[in-house]
Motif scaffolding. Sequence first.
Motif, PDB file in Angstrom:
ATOM      1  N   LEU A 105     -16.472  -0.601 -11.176  1.00  0.00           N
ATOM      2  CA  LEU A 105     -16.464  -1.292  -9.893  1.00  0.00           C
ATOM      3  C   LEU A 105     -15.606  -0.569  -8.854  1.00  0.00           C
ATOM      4  O   LEU A 105     -15.754  -0.806  -7.654  1.00  0.00           O
ATOM      5  N   SER A 106     -14.733   0.296  -9.318  1.00  0.00           N
ATOM      6  CA  SER A 106     -13.869   1.021  -8.391  1.00  0.00           C
ATOM      7  C   SER A 106     -14.679   1.859  -7.410  1.00  0.00           C
ATOM      8  O   SER A 106     -14.303   2.005  -6.241  1.00  0.00           O
ATOM      9  N   TRP A 107     -15.822   2.402  -7.879  1.00  0.00           N
ATOM     10  CA  TRP A 107     -16.651   3.208  -6.991  1.00  0.00           C
ATOM     11  C   TRP A 107     -17.294   2.337  -5.915  1.00  0.00           C
ATOM     12  O   TRP A 107     -17.390   2.744  -4.744  1.00  0.00           O
ATOM     13  N   ILE A 108     -17.738   1.154  -6.296  1.00  0.00           N
ATOM     14  CA  ILE A 108     -18.349   0.242  -5.318  1.00  0.00           C
ATOM     15  C   ILE A 108     -17.301  -0.243  -4.332  1.00  0.00           C
ATOM     16  O   ILE A 108     -17.547  -0.337  -3.119  1.00  0.00           O
ATOM     17  N   ILE A 109     -16.119  -0.536  -4.841  1.00  0.00           N
ATOM     18  CA  ILE A 109     -15.045  -1.009  -3.974  1.00  0.00           C
ATOM     19  C   ILE A 109     -14.649   0.077  -2.969  1.00  0.00           C
ATOM     20  O   ILE A 109     -14.411  -0.205  -1.788  1.00  0.00           O
ATOM     21  N   ALA A 110     -14.613   1.326  -3.429  1.00  0.00           N
ATOM     22  CA  ALA A 110     -14.249   2.422  -2.533  1.00  0.00           C
ATOM     23  C   ALA A 110     -15.306   2.648  -1.459  1.00  0.00           C
ATOM     24  O   ALA A 110     -14.991   3.087  -0.345  1.00  0.00           O
ATOM     25  N   ALA A 111     -16.581   2.358  -1.768  1.00  0.00           N
ATOM     26  CA  ALA A 111     -17.660   2.538  -0.794  1.00  0.00           C
ATOM     27  C   ALA A 111     -17.819   1.351   0.139  1.00  0.00           C
ATOM     28  O   ALA A 111     -18.567   1.437   1.123  1.00  0.00           O
ATOM     29  N   ASN A 112     -17.141   0.257  -0.152  1.00  0.00           N
ATOM     30  CA  ASN A 112     -17.249  -0.954   0.662  1.00  0.00           C
ATOM     31  C   ASN A 112     -16.377  -0.808   1.908  1.00  0.00           C
ATOM     32  O   ASN A 112     -15.160  -0.651   1.809  1.00  0.00           O
ATOM     33  N   PRO A 113     -16.939  -0.867   3.119  1.00  0.00           N
ATOM     34  CA  PRO A 113     -16.112  -0.702   4.329  1.00  0.00           C
ATOM     35  C   PRO A 113     -15.093  -1.819   4.517  1.00  0.00           C
ATOM     36  O   PRO A 113     -14.044  -1.597   5.126  1.00  0.00           O
ATOM     37  N   LEU A 114     -15.382  -3.005   3.960  1.00  0.00           N
ATOM     38  CA  LEU A 114     -14.429  -4.096   4.100  1.00  0.00           C
ATOM     39  C   LEU A 114     -13.167  -3.857   3.276  1.00  0.00           C
ATOM     40  O   LEU A 114     -12.123  -4.455   3.557  1.00  0.00           O
ATOM     41  N   THR A 115     -13.256  -2.994   2.264  1.00  0.00           N
ATOM     42  CA  THR A 115     -12.077  -2.656   1.472  1.00  0.00           C
ATOM     43  C   THR A 115     -10.965  -2.093   2.353  1.00  0.00           C
ATOM     44  O   THR A 115      -9.779  -2.410   2.168  1.00  0.00           O
ATOM     45  N   TYR A 116     -11.346  -1.305   3.332  1.00  0.00           N
ATOM     46  CA  TYR A 116     -10.360  -0.654   4.196  1.00  0.00           C
ATOM     47  C   TYR A 116      -9.787  -1.636   5.220  1.00  0.00           C
ATOM     48  O   TYR A 116      -8.618  -1.531   5.592  1.00  0.00           O
ATOM     49  N   GLY A 117     -10.602  -2.599   5.635  1.00  0.00           N
ATOM     50  CA  GLY A 117     -10.061  -3.659   6.481  1.00  0.00           C
ATOM     51  C   GLY A 117      -9.077  -4.528   5.719  1.00  0.00           C
ATOM     52  O   GLY A 117      -8.035  -4.933   6.256  1.00  0.00           O
ATOM     53  N   MET A 118      -9.381  -4.775   4.444  1.00  0.00           N
ATOM     54  CA  MET A 118      -8.496  -5.550   3.595  1.00  0.00           C
ATOM     55  C   MET A 118      -7.191  -4.794   3.334  1.00  0.00           C
ATOM     56  O   MET A 118      -6.092  -5.372   3.398  1.00  0.00           O
ATOM     57  N   ALA A 119      -7.296  -3.505   3.075  1.00  0.00           N
ATOM     58  CA  ALA A 119      -6.103  -2.691   2.792  1.00  0.00           C
ATOM     59  C   ALA A 119      -5.204  -2.598   4.017  1.00  0.00           C
ATOM     60  O   ALA A 119      -3.967  -2.668   3.908  1.00  0.00           O
ATOM     61  N   GLY A 120      -5.803  -2.439   5.190  1.00  0.00           N
ATOM     62  CA  GLY A 120      -5.003  -2.378   6.411  1.00  0.00           C
ATOM     63  C   GLY A 120      -4.244  -3.667   6.660  1.00  0.00           C
ATOM     64  O   GLY A 120      -3.075  -3.639   7.084  1.00  0.00           O
ATOM     65  N   LEU A 121      -4.878  -4.798   6.379  1.00  0.00           N
ATOM     66  CA  LEU A 121      -4.200  -6.083   6.566  1.00  0.00           C
ATOM     67  C   LEU A 121      -3.029  -6.232   5.600  1.00  0.00           C
ATOM     68  O   LEU A 121      -1.951  -6.711   5.990  1.00  0.00           O
ATOM     69  N   ARG A 122      -3.211  -5.825   4.351  1.00  0.00           N
ATOM     70  CA  ARG A 122      -2.113  -5.908   3.377  1.00  0.00           C
ATOM     71  C   ARG A 122      -0.923  -5.067   3.834  1.00  0.00           C
ATOM     72  O   ARG A 122       0.229  -5.509   3.747  1.00  0.00           O
ATOM     73  N   ARG A 123      -1.184  -3.876   4.285  1.00  0.00           N
ATOM     74  CA  ARG A 123      -0.090  -3.002   4.693  1.00  0.00           C
ATOM     75  C   ARG A 123       0.646  -3.551   5.921  1.00  0.00           C
ATOM     76  O   ARG A 123       1.873  -3.401   6.036  1.00  0.00           O
ATOM     77  N   LEU A 124      -0.070  -4.179   6.830  1.00  0.00           N
ATOM     78  CA  LEU A 124       0.584  -4.715   8.024  1.00  0.00           C
ATOM     79  C   LEU A 124       1.358  -5.997   7.710  1.00  0.00           C
ATOM     80  O   LEU A 124       2.378  -6.275   8.345  1.00  0.00           O
ATOM     81  N   LEU A 125       0.892  -6.774   6.743  1.00  0.00           N
ATOM     82  CA  LEU A 125       1.649  -7.967   6.348  1.00  0.00           C
ATOM     83  C   LEU A 125       2.985  -7.577   5.714  1.00  0.00           C
ATOM     84  O   LEU A 125       3.987  -8.289   5.865  1.00  0.00           O
TER      85      LEU A 125
END
Length: 286
Positions: free
Chosen positions: A220-240
């Motif tokens: 699933l890591s490959w699908i998660i890496a290809a998902n554009p929402l993954t990067y929106g989620m990661a950016g929110l975590r880092r800003l929190l």
Amino acid sequence: MSTSTKAVAPSPASPTINAQPRGNFWLPILTLTQRELVRFFRQRTRVIGALVQPLIFWILFGAGLKGSFQPPRWATWEMSYQEYFFPGVAVMIVMFTAIFSTISIIEDRREGFLQGVLVAPISRLSLVIGKLCGGTVLAVLQAALFLLLAPTMGIDLSPTAAICTLAWLTLLSFTLTALGFVIAWPMESTQGFHAIMSVFLMPMWLLSGAFFPAGESGWLSWIIAANPLTYGMAGLRRLLYFNREIPTGNGLPGLGISLAVTCLFCCVCVGLSVYLASRRVSKDAR
């Protein structure tokens, strides 16, 4: 007695049949945005459902999975599942509100309002931006209310972190509303929209690292890496966790690449929205 007729050339100042008055670019945007806000707050069930349902998910899943949750490598060992799931619920609120606001496109076409907007002397870009701004404002307002619970999870939002987080949520809301526009515009029924929501949008959220840690899930890591929402989620975590040093990798991309991918995804969705709205199809005249 004969009369002769002469063709009189139209005066440059006189209007012709095909001429259209120059429409204001910002007025349609403000009008459509205001219409979305009024429409939303008049429907109390939407107000309750858009905010209460993610809260229930957060409470129930947080209570049920806290015993089996293992914090990811980038997190501290004392992180609970409710704290981990907190940004995911914020994105869920944004996604539900932003995307479901575009259901009004289907309703507007059925009621005839959309046809009136399409023949108005305004640009299709104004139409698209107006609809997107309405959904974005609604999504950010509700996500901001949820972020007030951040201190209960031990997340200390400084003024700088709060402003950056709200700015990120605005970008993410605008992107997801544009995605909803792309999905809703060709649809002729709300049932079809809900089917797409079930088989595409919910898995997109689940495979963004919102529900379980990304990067430690095998294939699933490959699908998660290809998902554009993954990067929106990661950016929110880092800003929190703005004041905390979080390592890059292990399913959590850096803020720079998260911003680049989210902006690219936003441009693609907005471009597709304008393209679809600019096409002339028979169902727009129904």
